[in-house]
Write an enzyme that holds these catalytic residues in place. Structure first.
Site, PDB file in Angstrom:
ATOM      1  N   ARG A 101     -57.020  28.856 -28.926  1.00 19.74           N
ATOM      2  CA  ARG A 101     -58.399  29.168 -28.533  1.00 19.74           C
ATOM      3  C   ARG A 101     -59.082  27.882 -28.053  1.00 19.74           C
ATOM      4  O   ARG A 101     -58.813  26.801 -28.573  1.00 19.74           O
ATOM      5  CB  ARG A 101     -59.107  29.699 -29.784  1.00 19.74           C
ATOM      6  CG  ARG A 101     -60.551  30.133 -29.589  1.00 19.74           C
ATOM      7  CD  ARG A 101     -60.628  31.474 -28.974  1.00 19.74           C
ATOM      8  NE  ARG A 101     -61.929  32.104 -29.130  1.00 19.74           N
ATOM      9  CZ  ARG A 101     -62.388  33.035 -28.307  1.00 19.74           C
ATOM     10  NH1 ARG A 101     -61.671  33.454 -27.275  1.00 19.74           N
ATOM     11  NH2 ARG A 101     -63.562  33.593 -28.518  1.00 19.74           N
ATOM     12  N   THR A 150     -59.858  39.611 -19.576  1.00 19.61           N
ATOM     13  CA  THR A 150     -58.872  38.968 -20.438  1.00 19.61           C
ATOM     14  C   THR A 150     -57.574  39.638 -20.058  1.00 19.61           C
ATOM     15  O   THR A 150     -57.585  40.594 -19.292  1.00 19.61           O
ATOM     16  CB  THR A 150     -59.262  39.272 -21.909  1.00 19.61           C
ATOM     17  OG1 THR A 150     -60.507  38.656 -22.141  1.00 19.61           O
ATOM     18  CG2 THR A 150     -58.261  38.773 -22.923  1.00 19.61           C
ATOM     19  N   THR A 173     -57.356  34.533 -22.218  1.00 16.90           N
ATOM     20  CA  THR A 173     -58.604  34.850 -21.532  1.00 16.90           C
ATOM     21  C   THR A 173     -59.315  33.647 -20.944  1.00 16.90           C
ATOM     22  O   THR A 173     -59.145  32.522 -21.422  1.00 16.90           O
ATOM     23  CB  THR A 173     -59.570  35.557 -22.525  1.00 16.90           C
ATOM     24  OG1 THR A 173     -60.689  36.063 -21.821  1.00 16.90           O
ATOM     25  CG2 THR A 173     -60.049  34.626 -23.624  1.00 16.90           C
ATOM     26  N   ASP A 197     -68.844  33.130 -26.267  1.00 14.01           N
ATOM     27  CA  ASP A 197     -68.387  33.887 -27.439  1.00 14.01           C
ATOM     28  C   ASP A 197     -69.001  33.357 -28.736  1.00 14.01           C
ATOM     29  O   ASP A 197     -68.902  33.987 -29.778  1.00 14.01           O
ATOM     30  CB  ASP A 197     -66.852  33.855 -27.546  1.00 14.01           C
ATOM     31  CG  ASP A 197     -66.198  35.009 -26.770  1.00 14.01           C
ATOM     32  OD1 ASP A 197     -66.930  35.886 -26.291  1.00 14.01           O
ATOM     33  OD2 ASP A 197     -64.966  35.015 -26.656  1.00 14.01           O
ATOM     34  N   SER A 224     -63.407  35.418 -31.885  1.00 20.56           N
ATOM     35  CA  SER A 224     -62.791  36.233 -30.832  1.00 20.56           C
ATOM     36  C   SER A 224     -62.460  37.626 -31.350  1.00 20.56           C
ATOM     37  O   SER A 224     -62.338  37.841 -32.555  1.00 20.56           O
ATOM     38  CB  SER A 224     -61.499  35.539 -30.382  1.00 20.56           C
ATOM     39  OG  SER A 224     -60.770  36.363 -29.514  1.00 20.56           O
ATOM     40  N   SER A 225     -62.284  38.552 -30.407  1.00 17.22           N
ATOM     41  CA  SER A 225     -61.826  39.900 -30.755  1.00 17.22           C
ATOM     42  C   SER A 225     -60.368  40.117 -30.353  1.00 17.22           C
ATOM     43  O   SER A 225     -59.834  41.209 -30.536  1.00 17.22           O
ATOM     44  CB  SER A 225     -62.674  40.945 -30.020  1.00 17.22           C
ATOM     45  OG  SER A 225     -64.004  40.848 -30.435  1.00 17.22           O
ATOM     46  N   GLY A 269     -60.560  43.512 -23.275  1.00 19.89           N
ATOM     47  CA  GLY A 269     -61.681  44.445 -23.433  1.00 19.89           C
ATOM     48  C   GLY A 269     -62.776  44.001 -24.387  1.00 19.89           C
ATOM     49  O   GLY A 269     -63.520  44.837 -24.892  1.00 19.89           O
ATOM     50  N   GLY A 270     -62.897  42.688 -24.661  1.00 19.57           N
ATOM     51  CA  GLY A 270     -63.963  42.244 -25.562  1.00 19.57           C
ATOM     52  C   GLY A 270     -63.828  42.958 -26.899  1.00 19.57           C
ATOM     53  O   GLY A 270     -62.716  43.148 -27.404  1.00 19.57           O
TER      54      GLY A 270
HETATM   55  O1  DON Z   1     -62.138  36.297 -27.231  1.00 21.60           O
HETATM   56  C1  DON Z   1     -62.763  37.319 -27.008  1.00 21.60           C
HETATM   57  O2  DON Z   1     -62.946  38.185 -27.838  1.00 21.60           O
HETATM   58  C2  DON Z   1     -63.320  37.541 -25.626  1.00 21.60           C
HETATM   59  N1  DON Z   1     -63.526  36.304 -24.949  1.00 21.60           N
HETATM   60  C3  DON Z   1     -62.399  38.446 -24.874  1.00 21.60           C
HETATM   61  C4  DON Z   1     -62.998  38.882 -23.579  1.00 21.60           C
HETATM   62  C5  DON Z   1     -62.272  40.038 -22.999  1.00 21.60           C
HETATM   63  O3  DON Z   1     -61.445  40.657 -23.604  1.00 21.60           O
HETATM   64  C6  DON Z   1     -62.649  40.442 -21.670  1.00 21.60           C
HETATM   65  N2  DON Z   1     -61.769  41.498 -21.200  1.00 21.60           N
HETATM   66  N3  DON Z   1     -61.751  42.362 -20.521  1.00 21.60           N
END
Ligand code: DON
Length: 570
Positions: free
Chosen positions: A103, A380, A398, A422, A451-452, A473-474
């Site tokens: 990360r 991501t 990501t 984030d 993070s997710s 997908g966040g």
């Molecule tokens: O680390 C995370 O949770 C976010 N930066 C992820 C972002 C993400 O999945 C965007 N995707 N479509």
């Protein structure tokens, strides 16, 4: 509407077109005997399989795919971002489980008021757009660490496909053309001269199907192939990055780059039914939430409720609501805070959470929340790999937003992330995704934002790989991985059907249950009668799944029709 919000909506629209084009029937998953790579872009999947054919293992393949995505999938693949790798590698003593954290970290000059002050100074997008939004990139260090420690092939061999594709070019896919050509992305990207030079060389996005070459990126990759991490974190690349920071008003320095380290962590591991789940620990919230949600759901007769019935969606959504309440309040960087992981994953806490789920009525998030909540955004990418010896790798990586901060490092040809968003850049304030995070995730020097991302592997009772899962997908990453896992393990859907099935999402705040199109009307009405606040939401995620059939050992690769990826086997 903010620029990031517009980008997000555009991505959803492009993804939903892909779903509609995919049609109603689920095509069969791709089948193979000796190895499989599933990724969001076919050339990158092919590069991974090439390593397997040359006798490499799942780590070699994952690293080749990761570097390739930085070339062929610039919206999210990256050198300038970060990610997590979860792996299970066969050893004489059983499966060795690995969680590698690469990360991004906040630069040394970052502090809790960084974005509050920037907003006060009129830079309202400082955490999402441009140089100040970037954390210290972790991807190169992470991929090289994995290759050196667990891989078998030479660095130059593994980087060769990425270098070739950057130097000689590849035919620009429709999706990347559409992303680049969209007005909101084009106007944000065009603010940066180095970005214009790479992505809008003649003033507009390169045409679909035209040969897209990235000579500066090829040189950066060659420096990495020759000099390892020093080829990126020191020398010419570091110099170019520092210059870029000065030009763009960022705070990252060469010392930040030299100090970056990936961290091996203890994976989150727990049992669910007859399976062992291996997933990512903090600074990801994914593994903890997965353990909580599956634990809460163990007390409900999910099979009896039926797949995607109102009864099952109701209890699953309630487990999501409760887990996100904990996520947003208690999770952050484990190296800077004493996180209450033992309590959050204890059977007594999970049972207590589960008991508050009412079978026939939605709870209110206010009631469930004993405190605050979180934040993030779209683009991501995930890739899954299995090799012929049963080694498995699950990587989610990501830049955060689509094309990250939108700023390319001049002369080095790669995009910088906007992962700083984030963090809880202003504690208590909901961000783009409506998540509201607490003090534990505040900006601080050297910290990793929460993070997710949830790269996950499911093992059978004998320690053999059954499934390799992950998606972008966040916050929907966590709930999407949960649903595909339930679709496979509880509802026994075939791999491609498990990926394709309509998804839903609850993240506690906002107090709303999002549903993808495709669920019957009476499911909607029955959920409304229980008191859920429903909203239709276009395509959730871009899942990349591998399943291994236990008796024959056949591998099935299922890439999500919501995206443009592919499964490649051999
Ligand atoms: O680390 C995370 O949770 C976010 N930066 C992820 C972002 C993400 O999945 C965007 N995707 N479509």
């Amino acid at each position: 509407m903010s620029q990031s919000r517009t980008c997000y909506l555009l991505i959803c629209l492009l993804l939903s077109c892909a779903v509609n084009q995919a049609g109603a029937a689920d095509p069969p998953a791709v089948e193979a005997k000796n190895g499989m790579v599933v990724a969001a872009e076919p050339l990158a999947a092919e590069a991974g399989v090439e390593m397997l054919r040359r006798g490499g293992n799942a780590i070699d393949a994952a690293v080749a795919t990761g570097f390739c995505l930085a070339v062929t999938y610039p919206v999210a693949g990256n050198l300038g971002g970060g990610g997590f790798l979860v792996a299970t590698l066969p050893t004489d003593a059983g499966a060795q489980t690995i969680a590698l954290d690469f990360r991004e970290t906040a630069p040394a000059a970052a502090h809790a008021r960084l974005y509050i002050d920037a907003v006060a100074a009129g830079k309202t997008n400082a955490s999402t757009l441009g140089h100040l939004a970037a954390g210290v990139p972790g991807s190169v260090a992470g991929l090289l660490y994995a290759l050196e420690k667990w891989g078998t092939l030479e660095r130059r061999t593994v980087l060769e496909p990425a270098i070739r594709l950057a130097r000689e070019g590849f035919l620009l896919p429709r999706r990347t053309h559409q992303f680049l050509a969209s007005a909101s992305i084009a106007s944000a990207m065009s603010q940066f001269s180095a970005t214009r030079a790479v992505f809008y060389p003649n003033g507009s996005a390169p045409a679909e199907g035209s040969v897209f070459k990235q000579p500066d990126l090829a040189e950066t990759l060659t420096r990495i192939a020759n000099d390892g991490r020093a080829g990126f974190y020191q020398g010419k690349t570091a110099e170019l990055l520092e210059k870029e920071m000065k030009r763009g008003g960022g705070i990252m320095t060469r010392a930040d780059l030299a100090n970056y380290r990936p961290i091996e962590r203890k994976p989150i591991e727990f049992s669910f039914r007859d399976y062992r789940i291996v997933s990512m620990p903090p600074p990801s919230s994914g593994g903890v939430c997965l353990q909580q949600m599956l634990g809460m759901l163990s007390t409900f007769p999910l099979e009896e409720f039926g797949h995607n019935s109102s009864a099952s969606i109701h209890v699953i959504a309630e487990s999501m609501r409760r887990s996100f309440a904990d996520r947003n309040r208690f999770l952050g960087d484990p190296d800077f805070h004493e996180l209450p992981l033992t309590r959050l994953t204890s059977p007594s806490h999970i049972q207590a959470q589960s008991k508050t789920i009412k079978p026939n009525a939605a709870s209110s998030s206010k009631e469930v929340l004993s405190g605050a909540s979180a934040r993030e955004k779209e683009q991501t990418t995930h890739y899954s790999v299995v090799d012929r010896n049963g080694g498995a790798v699950s990587v989610t990586t990501t830049l955060n937003g689509a094309f990250g901060s939108k700023a390319v490092v001049a002369g080095a040809g790669f995009l910088l992330n906007n992962e700083m968003d984030d963090f809880a850049t202003e504690p208590g304030k909901p961000n783009l995704y409506g998540l509201v995070q607490g003090e534990v995730n505040a900006v601080g020097p050297g910290r990793r934002p929460l993070s997710s991302m949830t790269p996950t592997i499911v093992l059978d009772s004998g320690g053999r790989v059954r499934h390799v899962l992950g998606t972008p997908g966040g916050p929907t990453i966590i709930t999407n991985v949960l649903q595909v896992l339930l679709n496979l393990v509880v509802y026994r859907l075939a791999p491609q059907a498990a990926v394709n099935a309509p998804k839903f999402h609850h993240q506690c705040l906002p107090d709303r249950l999002d549903l993808e199109p495709g669920l019957p009307k009476d499911v909607w009405s029955a959920l409304e009668r229980r008191g859920h606040n429903l909203k239709e939401r276009s395509a959730i995620g871009d899942f990349q799944l591998i399943s291994r059939e236990p008796t024959t050992g056949t591998l099935y690769g299922a890439s999500d029709p919501r995206g443009g990826g592919a499964a490649r086997g051999h």
